[in-house]
Design a protein around this motif. Structure first.
Motif, PDB file in Angstrom:
ATOM      1  N   THR A   1       0.878  -1.158   0.000  1.00  0.00           N
ATOM      2  CA  THR A   1       0.000   0.000   0.000  1.00  0.00           C
ATOM      3  C   THR A   1       0.917   1.210   0.000  1.00  0.00           C
ATOM      4  N   ASN A   2       1.067   1.821  -1.176  1.00  0.00           N
ATOM      5  CA  ASN A   2       1.926   2.991  -1.302  1.00  0.00           C
ATOM      6  C   ASN A   2       1.321   3.941  -2.316  1.00  0.00           C
ATOM      7  N   ALA A   3       2.094   4.839  -2.857  1.00  0.00           N
ATOM      8  CA  ALA A   3       1.651   5.838  -3.834  1.00  0.00           C
ATOM      9  C   ALA A   3       0.667   6.795  -3.170  1.00  0.00           C
ATOM     10  N   ALA A   4      -0.522   6.946  -3.743  1.00  0.00           N
ATOM     11  CA  ALA A   4      -1.520   7.871  -3.196  1.00  0.00           C
ATOM     12  C   ALA A   4      -2.046   7.327  -1.874  1.00  0.00           C
ATOM     13  N   PRO A   5      -2.457   8.207  -0.943  1.00  0.00           N
ATOM     14  CA  PRO A   5      -2.961   7.749   0.347  1.00  0.00           C
ATOM     15  C   PRO A   5      -4.176   6.849   0.171  1.00  0.00           C
ATOM     16  N   ASN A   6      -4.191   5.765   0.930  1.00  0.00           N
ATOM     17  CA  ASN A   6      -5.299   4.811   0.927  1.00  0.00           C
ATOM     18  C   ASN A   6      -5.573   4.178  -0.429  1.00  0.00           C
ATOM     19  N   LEU A   7      -4.600   4.163  -1.318  1.00  0.00           N
ATOM     20  CA  LEU A   7      -4.780   3.568  -2.632  1.00  0.00           C
ATOM     21  C   LEU A   7      -3.895   2.332  -2.737  1.00  0.00           C
ATOM     22  N   PRO A   8      -4.462   1.140  -2.565  1.00  0.00           N
ATOM     23  CA  PRO A   8      -3.649  -0.074  -2.639  1.00  0.00           C
ATOM     24  C   PRO A   8      -3.079  -0.269  -4.050  1.00  0.00           C
ATOM     25  N   THR A   9      -1.800  -0.613  -4.123  1.00  0.00           N
ATOM     26  CA  THR A   9      -1.149  -0.805  -5.421  1.00  0.00           C
ATOM     27  C   THR A   9      -0.264  -2.037  -5.410  1.00  0.00           C
ATOM     28  N   LEU A  10      -0.031  -2.557  -6.584  1.00  0.00           N
ATOM     29  CA  LEU A  10       0.929  -3.637  -6.824  1.00  0.00           C
ATOM     30  C   LEU A  10       1.804  -3.222  -7.990  1.00  0.00           C
ATOM     31  N   ASP A  11       3.100  -3.465  -7.897  1.00  0.00           N
ATOM     32  CA  ASP A  11       4.005  -3.220  -9.009  1.00  0.00           C
ATOM     33  C   ASP A  11       4.190  -4.530  -9.754  1.00  0.00           C
ATOM     34  N   VAL A  12       3.889  -4.509 -11.062  1.00  0.00           N
ATOM     35  CA  VAL A  12       3.965  -5.726 -11.863  1.00  0.00           C
ATOM     36  C   VAL A  12       4.705  -5.476 -13.169  1.00  0.00           C
ATOM     37  N   ALA A  13       5.097  -6.562 -13.797  1.00  0.00           N
ATOM     38  CA  ALA A  13       5.694  -6.531 -15.123  1.00  0.00           C
ATOM     39  C   ALA A  13       4.895  -7.486 -16.004  1.00  0.00           C
ATOM     40  N   VAL A  14       4.896  -7.229 -17.296  1.00  0.00           N
ATOM     41  CA  VAL A  14       4.130  -8.035 -18.251  1.00  0.00           C
ATOM     42  C   VAL A  14       5.100  -8.729 -19.196  1.00  0.00           C
ATOM     43  N   VAL A  15       4.852 -10.016 -19.442  1.00  0.00           N
ATOM     44  CA  VAL A  15       5.655 -10.772 -20.406  1.00  0.00           C
ATOM     45  C   VAL A  15       4.777 -11.077 -21.612  1.00  0.00           C
ATOM     46  N   MET A  16       5.239 -10.634 -22.794  1.00  0.00           N
ATOM     47  CA  MET A  16       4.547 -10.901 -24.057  1.00  0.00           C
ATOM     48  C   MET A  16       5.345 -11.951 -24.825  1.00  0.00           C
ATOM     49  N   ARG A  17       4.635 -12.827 -25.533  1.00  0.00           N
ATOM     50  CA  ARG A  17       5.285 -13.942 -26.232  1.00  0.00           C
ATOM     51  C   ARG A  17       4.875 -13.962 -27.707  1.00  0.00           C
ATOM     52  N   ARG A  18       5.861 -14.152 -28.569  1.00  0.00           N
ATOM     53  CA  ARG A  18       5.592 -14.363 -29.992  1.00  0.00           C
ATOM     54  C   ARG A  18       5.730 -15.843 -30.248  1.00  0.00           C
ATOM     55  N   GLU A  19       4.702 -16.430 -30.857  1.00  0.00           N
ATOM     56  CA  GLU A  19       4.718 -17.874 -31.123  1.00  0.00           C
ATOM     57  C   GLU A  19       4.389 -18.153 -32.585  1.00  0.00           C
ATOM     58  N   ARG A  20       4.931 -19.257 -33.063  1.00  0.00           N
ATOM     59  CA  ARG A  20       4.701 -19.660 -34.453  1.00  0.00           C
ATOM     60  C   ARG A  20       3.310 -20.265 -34.584  1.00  0.00           C
ATOM     61  N   LEU A  21       2.634 -19.910 -35.684  1.00  0.00           N
ATOM     62  CA  LEU A  21       1.331 -20.492 -35.989  1.00  0.00           C
ATOM     63  C   LEU A  21       1.503 -21.675 -36.924  1.00  0.00           C
ATOM     64  N   HIS A  22       0.609 -22.626 -36.813  1.00  0.00           N
ATOM     65  CA  HIS A  22       0.627 -23.810 -37.681  1.00  0.00           C
ATOM     66  C   HIS A  22      -0.717 -23.916 -38.383  1.00  0.00           C
ATOM     67  N   GLY A  23      -0.749 -24.633 -39.479  1.00  0.00           N
ATOM     68  CA  GLY A  23      -1.996 -24.816 -40.200  1.00  0.00           C
ATOM     69  C   GLY A  23      -2.102 -23.886 -41.386  1.00  0.00           C
ATOM     70  N   PRO A  24      -3.264 -23.903 -42.043  1.00  0.00           N
ATOM     71  CA  PRO A  24      -3.438 -23.130 -43.283  1.00  0.00           C
ATOM     72  C   PRO A  24      -3.229 -21.630 -43.119  1.00  0.00           C
ATOM     73  N   SER A  25      -3.614 -21.071 -41.989  1.00  0.00           N
ATOM     74  CA  SER A  25      -3.474 -19.613 -41.821  1.00  0.00           C
ATOM     75  C   SER A  25      -2.024 -19.174 -41.679  1.00  0.00           C
ATOM     76  N   SER A  26      -1.124 -20.104 -41.392  1.00  0.00           N
ATOM     77  CA  SER A  26       0.283 -19.729 -41.207  1.00  0.00           C
ATOM     78  C   SER A  26       0.928 -19.247 -42.511  1.00  0.00           C
ATOM     79  N   HIS A  27       0.290 -19.479 -43.651  1.00  0.00           N
ATOM     80  CA  HIS A  27       0.820 -18.960 -44.918  1.00  0.00           C
ATOM     81  C   HIS A  27       0.741 -17.436 -44.946  1.00  0.00           C
TER      82      HIS A  27
END
Length: 194
Positions: free
Chosen positions: A6-32
């Motif tokens: 609980t930090n930042a603005a008074p009485n404002l609960p917060t969490l510090d997070v990070a985001v992981v994005m992933r690029r993956e190969r597609l299979h099948g007809p749409s992969s063309h």
């Protein structure tokens, strides 16, 4: 996952997070037409060692993972119902709004950039209504405990107001004047009278 703070603005609960994005190969007809796709991989506790800039975590045979640190998840009292809806579903989750870069800034190709992270079902719904890309991943137990404690303290169930049936509403014309309906036969000759 680290303990929620609980930090930042008074009485404002917060969490510090990070985001992981992933690029993956597609299979099948749409992969063309589209050989790869980007997807949300995870939301993790932000750590000082992550720094402040996005960085490539893994690049194996073209599949990539990018870490995007520096997101703050804040809980607002006016979003308590949205948190309640998320916390009471069978699979509570993080919601992440992300957009693709217009031009490549960190590598040879554009990468996705997370914009904001939330635990509010309603906030995610508003983003979707605005045609944004929103993905979700499961939230861990300690975050859900933190979220549920906030909901318990701030969410007030609004009493449902009974809606009066339409048949009991007074009849009015298009100008708002009282109107009446009659089932009596009109007097005088009608077209069918002989």
């Amino acid at each position: 996952m680290a303990n929620p703070e609980t930090n930042a603005a008074p009485n404002l609960p917060t969490l510090d997070v990070a985001v992981v994005m992933r690029r993956e190969r597609l299979h099948g007809p749409s992969s063309h037409w589209q050989p790869w796709r980007w997807t949300l991989d995870s939301v993790v506790p932000d750590e000082p060692g992550f720094g402040t800039a996005p960085r490539l975590l893994r690049d194996d045979q073209g599949e990539q993972s990018w870490l995007h640190p520096g997101f703050k998840v804040e809980l607002f009292r006016d979003e308590a119902e949205g948190y309640h809806l998320n916390a009471t579903t069978p699979a509570p989750c993080w919601f992440v709004l992300w957009r693709m870069e217009e031009e490549a800034t960190l590598g040879p190709e554009p990468i996705p950039r997370p914009v904001v992270v939330t635990l509010s079902y309603y906030e995610a719904g508003r983003w979707l209504d605005a045609q944004e890309i929103v993905e979700q991943v499961p939230a861990p137990a300690e975050v859900l405990d933190w979220l549920r404690a906030f909901v318990q303290e701030h969410y007030v169930v609004e009493p449902k107001k009974r809606k009066r049936p339409e048949s009991f509403r007074p009849l009015v014309d298009r100008f708002g004047n009282a109107a009446s309906v009659s089932t009596e036969k009109k007097r005088g000759r009608g077209a069918g009278d002989v």
